[in-house]
Write a protein that holds these residues in place. Structure first.
Motif: not given
Lengths: 291, 195
Positions: A120, A125, A130-131, A134-135, A137-138, A141-142
């Protein structure tokens, strides 16, 4: 349910080790639940300071060996304190506790998460991005990514490319924009993936840092490939590709971990080259079969 | 390689300072990532140990750990004041746990239950199911056996319990072991029924 709290030893000197094992182990929550069920009438006013007092320094240095039976009894009958105790020992505990916690560790799980995070971070970034990254990404979940199906995968795929702003460093291999979205027949698509993987050989990997960076980038591309919808392929070929890529990803993970643990550069480089050669060949062979 | 060695001996504050000055596509960004890796190696096992005993069965500790580190990467430049990195990291993790827990509960069928407001109450909530089952089973034991279990789980030995309750030592031992067996069977039965 295993009632592990019922196995506490009878002797005070054995209680010390038993409690340390529970505090540092993965079943603490269950132990606390069991003790709480039995000691339902405890008050919530007692604190760790009140129980341990001046012995706190000794506890963080050497464990519970100096606690008296009365102190153990107070801890056991006020189980809510055990969670707080664990947190404080994680934060303040010295070498004795660090070792105890590390002994309970699943290193592969930690390394796996590290690779995901490194992947990631490899993506450009910018503070403003960034935010959002991350969102994204969140939200995905992998571990659960396959369960979300191809529609979700397509959304992630689009999100990844949207996040690559004009200042982004160009991706290579399977992360190169357009490689996975080309509207072409299946055999050409698979050959294109093979050609993209061959970009591995375009840059030297003559230092450990260079090899590690290149491997991590390739692994990151593998993740992109796994998550992409591959509309060019029939279901059976898409499944084959994703399964193969997951196997390659595992091998790449192993190579990265080996390198980080000090594997010899020449051997690691040769292993990486061999793996890429193999996967290129597999893609080309499949392309022939599809054609 | 020399960079790696320097990073290993750097304090958390020095590492976070490297992360604070990161810029995209620059040497600083690479250094920031290496510093972040060092912080990860240093603190990740402890964060995972912290999370593993605090997640509900429906939440994966590694997923929360992953999110915690991503948040830390984002927030170090603006929110980290340089003191006690691990404590700060745990605070992020606690907030994420609470968020996750609220999300799960609001999307579950259990809407009648009050949502916890703090991590401590979340913890109690997570343990509630196990606690309730064991408590129900405990209530099925006679008073003497309940007392024996209670004393034994407060750290008293069979000998001490025998003297306190004026019951034969062997009887205390036998009753405790039978009570444990009964409780295990009872709880397992309840789990089967609710599965």
């Amino acid at each position: 349910m295993n009632l592990a709290a019922f196995d506490l030893p009878e002797q005070t000197h054995e209680l010390s080790d038993w409690l340390a094992t529970q505090i540092t182990g993965p079943n603490l929550s269950s132990i606390v639940a069991q003790l709480s069920a039995v000691h339902s009438d405890h008050d919530y006013d007692l604190t760790i300071e009140a129980i341990c007092g001046e012995q706190w320094n000794s506890i963080i240095q050497n464990g519970f060996s100096e606690l008296t039976q009365a102190q153990f009894q107070q801890l056991l009958t006020h189980p809510y304190l055990l969670m707080e105790l664990q947190e404080r020992l994680l934060l303040e505990g010295e070498e004795y506790w660090q070792k105890q916690f590390l002994n309970q560790n699943d290193d592969s799980e930690i390394q796996q998460t590290k690779l995901i995070i490194q992947g990631a971070l490899q993506k450009p970034i910018l503070d403003s991005e960034a935010t959002q990254q991350a969102e994204d990404f969140k939200k995905v979940p992998y571990r659960k990514i396959f369960a979300l199906g191809f529609v979700s995968a397509a959304l992630i795929f689009v999100a990844v490319f949207i996040n690559q702003g004009p200042e982004a460093a160009p991706g290579w291999g399977w992360n190169r924009p357009g490689v996975l979205t080309a509207d072409i027949p299946a055999d050409q698509y698979l050959n294109g993936l093979a050609d993209s993987a061959n970009e591995w050989f375009k840059k030297p990997t003559d230092t450990k840092a260079a090899l590690l960076t290149r491997l991590t980038q390739f692994r990151n591309g593998c993740e992109t490939l796994i998550n992409a919808p591959h509309p060019q392929l029939a279901n059976v070929d898409r499944t084959w590709l994703i399964n193969r890529c997951r196997a390659w990803a595992d091998k790449l993970d192993n190579q990265i971990v080996a390198l980080e643990k000090g594997a010899d550069l020449k051997t690691a480089d040769a292993n990486a080259d061999a793996l890429i050669h193999k996967l290129v060949k597999a893609l080309q062979t499949r392309a022939k079969q599809v054609a | 390689m020399s960079n790696s060695l320097n990073l290993i001996s750097s304090t958390d504050e020095q590492l976070t300072n490297l992360i604070k000055v990161r810029e995209p596509s620059s040497v600083q960004k690479q250094e920031a990532e290496m510093a972040f890796n060092s912080l990860y190696d240093r603190h990740a096992p402890f964060l995972l140990a912290f999370l593993k005993v605090r997640v509900s069965p429906h939440i994966n500790a590694s997923d929360i750990a992953q999110e915690t580190w991503m948040r830390a990467w984002q927030k170090i430049p603006t929110h980290f004041d340089g003191s006690h990195f691990r404590g700060w990291l745990f605070q992020i993790a606690k907030n994420l746990l609470l968020d996750e827990f609220r999300k799960k509960k609001t999307t579950s069928l259990n809407e009648e239950i009050d949502l916890p407001e703090t991590q401590d109450s979340t913890q109690e909530f997570i343990q509630q199911e196990e606690k309730t089952k064991l408590r129900d089973c405990m209530s099925q034991l006679d008073e003497v056996r309940q007392e024996i279990v209670k004393l034994r789980l407060s750290g008293e030995s069979h000998r001490e319990i025998s003297e306190r309750l004026n019951v034969e030592y062997n009887t205390v031992q036998t009753r405790f072991h039978r009570a444990k067996q009964f409780l295990e069977d009872c709880v397992n039965q309840q789990e089967k029924e609710t599965a």
